[in-house]
Design a protein around this motif. Structure first.
Motif, PDB file in Angstrom:
ATOM      1  N   VAL A  25      94.150  -1.222 -19.871  1.00 25.19           N
ATOM      2  CA  VAL A  25      94.943   0.013 -19.875  1.00 25.19           C
ATOM      3  C   VAL A  25      94.416   0.967 -18.805  1.00 25.19           C
ATOM      4  O   VAL A  25      95.183   1.558 -18.024  1.00 25.19           O
ATOM      5  N   GLY A 153      96.642  -6.121 -22.625  1.00 28.98           N
ATOM      6  CA  GLY A 153      96.262  -4.804 -22.127  1.00 28.98           C
ATOM      7  C   GLY A 153      97.243  -4.186 -21.148  1.00 28.98           C
ATOM      8  O   GLY A 153      97.664  -3.031 -21.324  1.00 28.98           O
ATOM      9  N   GLY A 157      99.320  -0.796 -21.633  1.00 29.12           N
ATOM     10  CA  GLY A 157      99.155   0.294 -20.669  1.00 29.12           C
ATOM     11  C   GLY A 157     100.473   0.741 -20.081  1.00 29.12           C
ATOM     12  O   GLY A 157     100.745   1.940 -19.960  1.00 29.12           O
ATOM     13  N   ALA A 169      96.621   8.222 -21.575  1.00 25.00           N
ATOM     14  CA  ALA A 169      96.496   6.782 -21.832  1.00 25.00           C
ATOM     15  C   ALA A 169      95.041   6.332 -21.785  1.00 25.00           C
ATOM     16  O   ALA A 169      94.668   5.335 -22.412  1.00 25.00           O
ATOM     17  N   GLU A 173      91.077   3.672 -24.058  1.00 25.42           N
ATOM     18  CA  GLU A 173      89.778   3.066 -23.765  1.00 25.42           C
ATOM     19  C   GLU A 173      88.663   3.792 -24.510  1.00 25.42           C
ATOM     20  O   GLU A 173      87.707   3.158 -24.970  1.00 25.42           O
TER      21      GLU A 173
END
Length: 412
Positions: A25, A153, A157, A169, A173
């Motif tokens: 992401v 991922g 994302g 975004a 993480e």
């Protein structure tokens, strides 16, 4: 011995899946953030990528020594949770309209160094939580978790960035790091006993570094692994750097077909994870390492071969073969390295080889791009494949390398 229900490995696999999704992401969000907030051009995007890799390469000697002397569970937790304020500072700065290039580059550098330390520590941790007979299957499981993150991922994302700004975004993480640190914290307390405590008390960092390099000089397998990895990554980096330009402009591949080509690589990686143990049992670890490395290098010749016709099926075949063979090679070589290296030196050896892998990819991409601007893309792709094949061929010489790896693989 079955790994089903093996609690420490389950914790590590879950962490790798979670962190891999989070990193993918961020890999999409960070350059888009630089473009949207800082008007980044090609140079800015390249600089961001370089700062992600460079600290891990430069600090690899220190990282290796630290991992060998550290309380591993504490190091894994600290390196993971430290990422939260580092990465989390970006969406905060963006929300306050205070994001700058120095800030973004510093975050990329610090996060890259922490990722490098965590990766080396994880490779050194695995032989302490599973037996030598379980290492191959355990490495396959971890690679499978990372592969799943590589597939899911980017899709997550893209969905998040389509709904919100790239900056928020990045909180995905941060959440992944919070979860990952908690999973590491649940690992056995025995990992907090340093394997090189005597060395920490008696040796300087320079002496400790020399001790690690002495192992690489002494063990033919480790030297050949470094040479093969350098060749494959130089060639592969040059090919990867030119791939989209080559496929879209010279081969006129539609975007839909290009997407299928990239998906084929994920399928190949998944097949490699599933088949690694079977291939290694059938060929033996040493022969599997040699055959898969050579096959991965040879597969790169399919990229320039696509210019001769049937571009789409040829590139799909390349991605399938390279994804499969490179994954099996990586799993088998990681296992061989963990088996042959003394436990108290594993951090230093892992750090050195990770630095080779990390440095050669961007170097290959930069050199390949420069050469392509002078002689054309296809000749560079042929040369890149030749470099990769030459590096992989080093695993076949000297002939006693095969016996060395087999003895290692059969050791109790």
């Amino acid at each position: 011995m079955s790994l089903r229900g093996h609690r420490p490995l389950l914790l590590l696999v879950t962490e790798q899946l979670t962190s891999s999704v989070g990193r993918q992401v961020t890999a999409l969000a960070l350059p888009l953030l630089a473009i949207a907030h800082l008007s980044a051009g090609p140079l800015g995007a390249s600089g961001l990528m370089v700062m992600t890799y460079l600290p891990g390469v430069l600090l690899s000697p220190l990282i290796g020594i630290t991992v060998d002397r550290a309380r591993l569970r504490r190091l894994l937790v600290t390196a993971t949770w430290a990422q939260v304020p580092v990465v989390g500072s970006v969406p905060i700065a963006a929300a306050l309209d205070g994001l700058t290039w120095p800030h973004l580059l510093t975050v990329a550098a610090v996060s890259g160094a922490l990722n490098s330390a965590q990766s080396v520590a994880l490779q050194s941790c695995l032989p302490r939580v599973v037996s030598s007979q379980q290492l191959l299957a355990a490495n396959s499981s971890l690679t499978g978790a990372r592969t799943a993150g590589l597939i899911g991922g980017p899709a997550l994302g893209g969905l998040l960035i389509g709904i919100v700004d790239p900056a928020p975004a990045l909180l995905v993480e941060c959440a992944a790091y919070l979860i990952g640190g908690s999973l590491f914290l649940a690992l056995p307390a025995a990992l907090n006993r340093p394997v090189d405590q005597a060395g920490a008390d008696a040796k300087s960092r320079i002496d400790a570094l020399r001790e690690g390099l002495a192992v690489i000089r002494r063990e033919t397998l480790l030297r050949r692994q470094a040479l093969a990895a350098a060749g494959l990554n130089l060639g592969g980096g040059a090919g990867s750097g030119l791939f989209i330009l080559y496929a879209s402009q010279e081969l006129s591949l539609p975007s839909g077909q290009l997407g299928i080509v990239y998906a084929a690589y994920a399928v190949g990686m998944g097949a490699g994870v599933l088949l690694a143990s079977s291939i290694t049992r059938a060929l033996g670890m040493a022969r599997a390492i040699q055959v898969c490395a050579l096959g991965a290098g040879a597969a790169l010749f399919l990229i320039p071969a696509a210019s001769l016709g049937l571009a789409f099926p040829v590139l799909v075949l390349y991605e399938l073969l390279f994804g499969l063979l490179a994954t099996v090679w990586s799993i088998a070589m990681t296992t061989g390295r963990q088996l042959i290296t003394p436990a108290h030196l594993l951090g230093r050896v892992n750090a050195f080889l990770q630095a080779v892998l990390t440095a050669t990819l961007p170097v290959g991409a930069l050199v390949g791009g420069w050469l392509a601007s002078h002689v054309g893309i296809v000749p560079v792709l042929i040369g890149a494949a030749a470099v990769a094949l030459a590096g992989a061929s080093s695993l076949w010489f000297p002939r006693d390398l095969l016996a060395t790896v087999e003895r290692t693989a059969q050791a109790p």
